[in-house]
Design a protein around this motif. Sequence first.
Motif: not given
Length: 282
Positions: A229-240
Motif C-alpha cells: 500500500a506504500k506504492e499501490l492503491p490500497t484496494e489493489f494492494a489488498a487484492l495482491l
Amino acid sequence: MSTTGTTLVIGATGTTGSRTAAQLSAAGHHLRAASRRGTPVPGAEPVRFDWYDPATHGAALAGADRLYLVPPVGDLDPAAVMLPFLRQARAAGVRRAVLLSSSAIPEGGPAVGAVHRELPGLFEEWAVLRPSWFMQNFLGGHVHAESIREHGTLLSATGNGRVGFVDADDIAAVAVRALTDERAPGTDLILTGPEALGYDDIAAILTEVSGRPVVHRSLTHDELHAHLAKELPTEFAALLADLDRAIADGAEDRTTDTVRRLTGRPPHDFRSVAEREGTSGR
C-alpha cells in the motif's frame, strides 16, 4: 480462419504483448501494435490506444480481424471499459479475440473474470489465457524484481505455498497459436511452467544464477498489504495480498500440459529463464 488479416495487439509494449507482437512479426503476420503512446514496435504498425480514451479505439480497430487483449493494469473493474470496446470491435468486423486473464481468476470471477464470462457471446472465435504467475516478476520491473535488485530480498505472504511459475515467452507462444491457428481453442487455457516452486526455491535459484545472495522474507497477509500500500492503491494492494494468501493455501500448486500441447515443446523452467534474461539484459 485466414491468417492474412490484421491482428491488433493491445498492450504491445508490455510483458506478454511485446513478446506476442515479436513472435507474430517473426512469423510474417501483419499486426498493429497498440500502446498509450503509439510506441514503435519492430515489424508492426504502431497505433495509439488508451482503454480510457474511446477516441483512440476506432482507428486502432480499423481493418483488424483479431485481437490480443491485455486488460488495463490495476483496474479492479476492467469490464466497464473493456466490454464497450469489445462490442465496438465485433461491430467493426473482429472475429477472434484472445484475452489475457490469470490462473487465479475464474470465469465470472472478480476483475477480468467478468470480461471472460462475456467473451464467448461476443465473438465467433475466442480463447482466454489464464497463466500462472510470471517468472518475469522476479527479473523485470515488478516490485519483486526491484526488491531483489536493491535489497537482495523477496517479500511475500506465500509461506510454503508453491506456484507453477510460467515464462512470458511461453505465454506469447500460446497467444500466437490461439490467434493464428485455423480454429481458436474456444476455451480457457491455464498456463504453467514445468514445475511448481516455492518462493524459497526462487530465491535459491536467483542466488545461484546471479552470484548475489537473495533471501525470501515471509510476511503475514497484513504486513504484505501494508508494504504494498506504500506504492499501490490500497484496494489493489489488498487484492495482491489476498492472492499471496491463496498461494499459501495451495491454490497455485499445479502444473499443466497446455504449453506443450499447443506449441509442441515443453515450457521453459525458471533457472533457464533467469539465465536467459540475465544474459539478454532484460
